[in-house]
Design a protein around this motif. Structure first.
Motif, short mmCIF file in Angstrom:
data_model
loop_
_atom_site.label_atom_id
_atom_site.label_comp_id
_atom_site.label_asym_id
_atom_site.label_seq_id
_atom_site.Cartn_x
_atom_site.Cartn_y
_atom_site.Cartn_z
N ALA A 1 37.35 75.35 43.70
CA ALA A 1 36.86 74.43 44.94
C ALA A 1 36.82 73.10 44.13
O ALA A 1 36.37 73.12 43.15
CB ALA A 1 35.94 75.00 45.55
N ALA A 2 37.24 72.07 44.83
CA ALA A 2 37.08 70.80 44.31
C ALA A 2 37.71 70.59 42.92
O ALA A 2 36.87 69.99 42.14
CB ALA A 2 35.74 70.36 44.46
N MET B 1 34.60 71.36 54.15
CA MET B 1 34.43 72.60 53.20
C MET B 1 35.89 73.36 53.42
O MET B 1 36.01 73.83 54.74
CB MET B 1 33.39 73.21 53.35
CG MET B 1 32.23 72.57 52.74
SD MET B 1 30.74 73.41 52.84
CE MET B 1 29.88 72.73 54.47
N LYS C 1 35.00 76.73 49.66
CA LYS C 1 33.77 75.75 49.51
C LYS C 1 32.53 75.96 50.42
O LYS C 1 31.55 75.93 50.03
CB LYS C 1 34.10 74.24 49.73
CG LYS C 1 33.65 73.28 48.72
CD LYS C 1 34.12 72.00 48.85
CE LYS C 1 33.36 70.92 48.21
NZ LYS C 1 33.76 69.53 48.62
N GLN D 1 30.79 78.83 48.99
CA GLN D 1 29.71 78.28 48.07
C GLN D 1 28.77 77.53 48.40
O GLN D 1 27.57 77.70 48.05
CB GLN D 1 30.68 77.13 46.93
CG GLN D 1 31.56 77.89 46.05
CD GLN D 1 32.26 76.85 45.29
OE1 GLN D 1 31.64 75.44 45.20
NE2 GLN D 1 33.16 77.01 44.75
N CYS D 2 28.90 76.87 49.57
CA CYS D 2 27.78 76.43 50.27
C CYS D 2 26.68 77.24 50.52
O CYS D 2 25.37 77.07 50.51
CB CYS D 2 28.45 75.30 51.40
SG CYS D 2 27.06 74.38 52.47
N ALA E 1 29.25 72.49 43.56
CA ALA E 1 30.56 71.89 43.15
C ALA E 1 30.30 70.71 42.53
O ALA E 1 31.46 70.09 41.77
CB ALA E 1 31.75 71.89 44.23
N SER F 1 38.47 71.03 56.98
CA SER F 1 38.86 70.36 55.57
C SER F 1 40.14 69.90 55.90
O SER F 1 41.11 70.64 56.61
CB SER F 1 38.68 71.35 54.62
OG SER F 1 39.51 70.93 53.36
#
Ligand SMILES: Nc1ncnc2c1ncn2[C@@H]1O[C@H](COP(=O)(O)OP(=O)(O)OP(=O)(O)O)[C@@H](O)[C@H]1O
Ligand SMILES: [Mg+2]
Length: 555
Positions: free
Chosen positions: A40-41, A161, A165, A168-169, A176, A208
């Motif tokens: 991610a990112a 996101m 992501k 992850q959040c 990230a 996103s």
């Protein structure tokens, strides 16, 4: 850690979503013992075993029960019933993995003693999105259609996101954001602690734009303490569903449709929205990208009122109880330059206006339909003085040549009315960590009206971002600030008209030392040499006169 961020496997072959592989739980026949790797990112992230396990099919069927308590500080008192025989789950690899009990969500959130401090974390996440194109954050009150209760909305048009992501959040400790970057976020914790501190449940809608050849996606995730508690979960299960844009929004499966649908049903059962269409409707305020966070089942105080007060001011969100001081609110009207000192504890509008040292001119913070005006506390000051502070490491070597804090110190413009305002506003990477930090507690009026502003990037904020880690560097900074305030007070208090300030330019210990020196001079034990000259010229004349010494200032 088994934090179950469920949806379904990615059946696409186009490699969207970073190629996260689904890991099945003990019963799933997959590879739960291995760590999943998602990107991610641009940053690859290892996810713990069980991280992407699908939601148990039975989860959605239980009906919502009335939560046992609506008060945050009591909400940690529940015993999750063991599922099955209660034995710890082991992964397919045979290695036990550490499980995170839902109660941890609550205990983790207790790091936020102050509800507005929790709200600030969500503003930070939105401001951090400026690098991804964010131009606004909108904070508002919504109504839950199911039970007519009030909900809190925080929405921005940042990068949003993608499905990975988003996972992850919703998980704990994954950020990230790089620690060295200019972002405020660094711990990977703020979203969880803040949302769980403000309410029992949160829904996140994020879209996103799809970068690097990926298709645009949108995801809905639910972190619901009510759901976890009511269904006696022993792990944190986070139902999540994704969509991708392929000539219109299509369901995006990570495993099977059955798994995807179980997540949807769970969200529908435990969220304010009753159908998939109602959920999707929430994306209508988001254009190409952005994130919409809705916190519901907001916590109540001991008297059964919502902790967040939406009624006191229709353009503000305020706190009730101890943070609210009617006398201060009245004084704030009389002394506009002291307004923030007097109101930031209970008013989000006041706190948010000083929360950042700099806000890009194109970025708007809108609170209940009205823009929050950014405020620089330095503009409240008069008789300003700039002092450079260079931190020195405990071994005496300067820490880093670039690590300098420019401290602006001065009297608040209302100081002539002897308003009891004082303290340093310490920012870290643009974010206010310690508002009006009172470092010097003098007897009498010492230090009154003296305020300061500085950005200290060489110390680390604590996890609630309301204090700094207690290190030697912080202790040194504090000692220096005390001295700075004392020096400023001795040099300037008389200009504000503090009575007897010529004598009052000294604190008690200084006066005692001076009296001793003067006494020794009288007794002839010491001679008035050059090195005493500076002391003599500062010596308070009443003291000298009492001791029969010449008043050098009168000369
Ligand atoms: N409004 C948002 N828009 C886009 N991404 C977001 C948003 N809020 C959170 N995220 C993503 O979720 C991650 C976790 O957020 P969280 O606030 O928990 O941690 P953090 O901001 O990385 O660090 P910290 O704990 O210091 O706040 C962020 O790193 C970011 O990738
Ligand atoms: Mg954050």
């Amino acid at each position: 850690m088994s934090l179950d961020l469920s949806s379904s496997s990615d059946s696409d072959s186009d490699g969207e979503g970073g190629g996260a592989k689904r890991l099945r739980g003990a019963g799933g026949g997959g590879s739960a013992g291995k760590r999943a790797r998602v990107s991610a990112a641009g940053a690859a992230v290892d996810l713990p075993p069980g991280f992407l396990d699908p939601l148990p099919q039975a989860a959605a069927s239980a009906a919502p029960a009335k939560s046992a308590t609506k008060q945050f500080w009591k909400a940690g008192d529940y015993e999750g019933k063991p599922l099955g025989d209660g034995a710890p789950q082991s992964s397919v690899s045979g290695l036990d993995h550490v499980r995170v009990h839902p109660k941890f969500l609550h205990s983790n959130a207790t790091s936020h003693k102050w509800a507005l401090g929790a709200l600030a974390e969500l503003l930070d996440n939105s401001l951090d999105e400026v690098i991804n194109g964010a131009t606004y954050v909108n904070i508002d009150m919504l109504e839950n259609n199911k039970d007519k209760t009030r909900m809190l909305l925080v929405e921005d048009d940042g990068g949003g996101m993608d499905p990975d992501k988003m996972r992850q959040c919703m998980s704990l400790g994954y950020s990230a954001k790089s620690k060295v970057a200019s972002t405020i976020g660094q711990y990977g914790n703020g979203f969880k602690t803040s949302t769980m501190r403000l309410g029992a449940d949160v829904l996140v809608f994020s879209r996103s734009g799809g970068k690097g050849g990926k298709r645009p996606t949108q995801s809905i995730g639910m972190l619901s303490y009510t759901f976890l508690r009511s269904t006696n979960k022993e792990d944190i299960v986070v139902p999540m569903i994704d969509y991708k844009n392929e000539q219109g929004w299509k369901r995006k499966l990570r495993t099977t449709f059955a798994d995807w649908n179980t997540s949807l049903q769970t969200i529908i059962t435990w969220s304010p929205y009753s159908t998939e269409a109602e959920l999707l409707e929430q994306f209508s305020s988001i254009k190409e990208q952005g994130t919409r966070i809705i916190i519901y089942n907001l916590w109540e105080d001991d008297e059964g009122h919502l902790e967040l007060d939406f009624d006191a001011d229709i353009h503000d969100i305020q706190l009730r109880g101890g943070n609210r001081d009617e006398k201060n609110i009245q004084m704030a009207k009389q002394f506009p330059n002291s307004k923030h000192f007097l109101t930031y504890r209970h008013s989000l509008r006041s706190y948010a206006s000083i929360l950042y040292l700099r806000v890009p001119s194109f970025f708007q913070m809108i609170l209940r339909g009205k823009e929050i005006e950014h405020h620089n506390i330095v503009t409240d000051m008069m008789l300003k003085k700039e002092v450079k502070y260079k931190p020195v490491a405990p071994n005496g070597v300067p820490k880093d040549a670039n690590m300098v804090a420019d401290v602006t110190i001065g009297f608040v413009k209302d100081a002539k009315h002897h308003v009891d305002v004082q303290g340093f506003n310490v920012y870290h990477k643009n974010r206010l960590i310690k508002p009006f930090w009172r470092v010097w507690t003098a007897a009498g009026s010492g230090g009154r009206g003296v305020i300061g502003v500085l950005e200290a990037n060489f110390i680390e904020p604590a996890h609630d971002k309301q204090d700094f880690e207690r290190t030697t560097l912080l202790a040194r900074l504090e000692a220096r600030l005390v001295q700075m305030q004392k020096d400023y007070w001795s040099g300037n208090a008389h200009r504000i008209g503090y009575a007897g300030t010529r004598a009052g330019r000294y604190d008690e210990t200084e006066v005692i030392s001076l009296v001793k020196i003067c006494h020794w001079l009288v007794l002839g034990w010491i001679r008035l040499e050059e090195k005493f000259e500076p002391l003599m010229t500062r010596c308070p004349s009443p003291v000298l006169l009492r001791r029969g010494m010449p008043n050098r200032e009168a000369e």
